[in-house]
Design an enzyme around this catalytic site. Structure first.
Site, PDB file in Angstrom:
ATOM      1  N   ASP A  53       6.466   5.986  -0.248  1.00  0.00           N
ATOM      2  CA  ASP A  53       5.097   6.297   0.157  1.00  0.00           C
ATOM      3  C   ASP A  53       4.215   5.074  -0.051  1.00  0.00           C
ATOM      4  O   ASP A  53       3.417   4.704   0.812  1.00  0.00           O
ATOM      5  CB  ASP A  53       4.560   7.480  -0.654  1.00  0.00           C
ATOM      6  CG  ASP A  53       5.079   8.814  -0.155  1.00  0.00           C
ATOM      7  OD1 ASP A  53       5.254   8.958   1.072  1.00  0.00           O
ATOM      8  OD2 ASP A  53       5.326   9.710  -0.981  1.00  0.00           O
ATOM      9  N   HIS A  54       4.369   4.427  -1.194  1.00  0.00           N
ATOM     10  CA  HIS A  54       3.570   3.236  -1.484  1.00  0.00           C
ATOM     11  C   HIS A  54       3.963   2.087  -0.555  1.00  0.00           C
ATOM     12  O   HIS A  54       3.093   1.407   0.009  1.00  0.00           O
ATOM     13  CB  HIS A  54       3.760   2.807  -2.943  1.00  0.00           C
ATOM     14  CG  HIS A  54       3.319   3.839  -3.928  1.00  0.00           C
ATOM     15  ND1 HIS A  54       2.092   3.796  -4.553  1.00  0.00           N
ATOM     16  CD2 HIS A  54       3.935   4.954  -4.391  1.00  0.00           C
ATOM     17  CE1 HIS A  54       1.968   4.832  -5.363  1.00  0.00           C
ATOM     18  NE2 HIS A  54       3.072   5.547  -5.281  1.00  0.00           N
TER      19      HIS A  54
END
Length: 547
Positions: free
Chosen positions: A174-175
């Protein structure tokens, strides 16, 4: 904040959860006016996600939400209502960037595809982040970060030898997808400044993860073998070549550990002296690296007995002072309260928050730019209830114009075409050059006469080492050119200065001050080249006690 590099850029932020807000947080930290459009019909799950400040969940006390949404503004909008959609159209018309991380097809259902957005704002840059991208067989499937990690192969590659894959324990993809979103938006803005053209950026989380598996994929396609095999993944003792001791050892207290890596016999003798010359350490079984590897279990047991009664920070300083590589395995609390490096670089900043108080601490802004550093300015925007029919939040964006500049419509083959990059890196910085080269920059890799140290990093073709057989180097240096430059010779020094003088960007991963000691670093050359962007990549930065 007119002195920040993205001042004047407006972002219509339709994102939620983690991946999208990560991208817009980077843009906001560096001055972009990011306006979150929050949906009246549903609450962003991380607005109520733990950890929270206090005992009771509210809409404004989530650590997750406040971490990802600092420096932004927000508005509450019902896009299913004609007035809400009209206001969203007006915001798009006044924005440079529109970004969302919904499932593929959501904006199409709102009749806001890229083609539709272009009719509202011809120069708009539309960035979509989704699990599989907006095309292909799987485009309608949804993912979370851990799912994307597994599908990209990263989960399979984690863990210990002979054990099932361990996974990563966190939503790293996600990051990572968010960072790729921010990078891509900056590239698209650069392209638009040159040509006047906006574009659609289609980011797949799975593809972003596969960028991190490149050498392993080459090992399969070239050598025909799976990553997981006897001895792979390499586990806690990983090193090329193998060294001992190289492990993590218990310290005094609950769940306290220190990592120690002894690379040669001289460092081993230094460690023995630091330990007070215990009789067991002077045993002939531990006199050489080869014999220490052969008796690694007994070696680790002896070291563990010594470390287990000692404070991990005092032990780290003792070993480092003796010249032995050692580092504390820090907890999140350690990073805030005990990390000298972060303290020296003023990493933590307190920003007042309407609900969480005056002393809420946030991490700093990275990367650090010397003239236009990003800043922590405001905490995340609170979500407050407004009387029905009150449109005050909508007025936040009713200013400014859409800025589209053109240099005559020069055709380019990539958003960074025309930029020259000089790269002087080893394994630490070569991915940065690859990302720029893949997008059209002319990246010239400078290698010493013996070749880049990254050429010695495996895996190798047929497991035979050689300067042109490293699959790791192969993968990380696509689309680059290279030249041999001997910086110890007068001719090489002149060549380096000539190359740098013609460059837009220099990327290097040398130790702080290493190039300046011979008059070839940023401090030495920058005064003569005002427009040069110099990017230094080091483990801890250029300042602080651990630099």
């Amino acid at each position: 904040m007119p002195d920040l590099p993205l001042s004047g850029i407006r972002v219509c932020d339709l994102t939620w959860i983690i991946a999208g807000p990560t991208a817009t947080r980077v843009l906001a930290d560096f001055g972009a006016d990011v306006i979150r459009v929050e949906h009246q019909q549903a609450i962003d799950p991380i607005r109520v996600g733990r950890p929270i400040n206090g005992e009771r969940t509210t809409l404004n006390n989530s650590g997750f939400f406040n971490y990802f949404n600092r420096n932004k503004r927000s508005m509450l909008l019902n896009v299913r209502h004609p007035l809400g959609m009209e206001l969203l159209h007006r915001l798009i018309a006044l924005s440079d960037v529109v970004i969302e991380n919904f499932s593929s097809g959501v904006l199409d259902s709102w009749e806001l595809s890229y083609e539709a957005q272009k009719t509202i704002n011809p120069g708009v840059i539309y960035c979509s982040i989704s699990g599989f991208g907006h095309s292909g067989r799987d485009k309608h499937f949804t993912t979370w970060g851990p799912t994307a990690q597994a599908l990209s192969g990263l989960t399979l590659m984690s863990g210990l030898p002979g054990e099932p894959p361990a996974g990563w324990g966190y939503s790293y993809m996600d990051h990572t997808a968010g960072y790729y979103g921010a990078i891509a938006i900056l590239m698209a803005l650069h392209h638009r400044n040159r040509t006047g053209e906006g574009q659609h950026i289609d980011i797949s989380q799975v593809e972003a993860g596969m960028v991190l598996t490149g050498p392993a994929i080459l090992d399969y396609t070239v050598n025909g073998r799976s990553f997981r095999r006897p001895g792979m993944p390499p586990g806690n003792h990983a090193w090329e070549p193998a060294i001992a001791p190289h492990n993590t050892y218990p310290c005094a207290g609950e769940d306290r550990w220190i990592a120690i890596a002894v690379r040669n016999d001289a460092e081993w003798l230094a460690m023995v002296r630091a330990m007070g010359e215990p009789a067991w350490a002077n045993d002939g079984r531990f006199s050489t690296n080869a014999s220490r590897l052969a008796h690694q279990d007994e070696l680790d047991a002896g070291i563990g007995v010594w470390t287990s009664t000692r404070d991990e920070y005092r032990l780290m300083h003792l070993l480092q002072a003796a010249g032995v590589p050692a580092g504390v395995c820090q907890s999140p609390g350690d990073r805030v309260e005990k990390d000298e490096q972060f303290r020296a670089r003023n990493w933590w900043a307190a920003m007042p928050h309407a609900e969480m108080g005056e002393a809420s601490e946030f991490d700093g802004v990275t990367p650090r730019l010397s003239h236009t550093p990003g800043t922590n300015r405001t905490a995340s925007p609170p979500r407050r209830a407004h009387p029905r029919g009150d449109n005050r939040p909508a007025r936040a964006f009713e200013r400014g114009v859409c800025r589209v500049r053109s240099d005559g419509g020069v055709h380019v083959s990539g958003p960074l075409t025309g930029l020259r990059v000089i790269e002087y890196t080893g394994p630490l910085g070569q991915l940065a050059g690859k990302l720029l080269a893949d997008m059209g920059a002319d990246v010239v890799a400078i290698e010493p006469p013996a070749g880049s140290p990254a050429r010695a990093v495996g895996p190798f073709v047929d497991d035979v080492p050689g300067p042109d057989r490293s699959l790791n180097y192969w993968y990380h240096n696509t689309n680059k050119r290279s030249v041999i430059v001997d910086l110890t010779a007068a001719e090489g020094v002149a060549a380096w200065k000539s190359l740098v003088a013609k460059a837009d960007i220099v990327i290097e991963d040398c130790a702080p001050g290493e190039l300046d000691t011979v008059g070839l670093g940023h401090a030495s050359l920058r005064p003569a080249i005002d427009s040069l962007i110099w990017c230094s990549i080091t483990p801890f930065g250029q300042t602080g006690p651990w630099a």
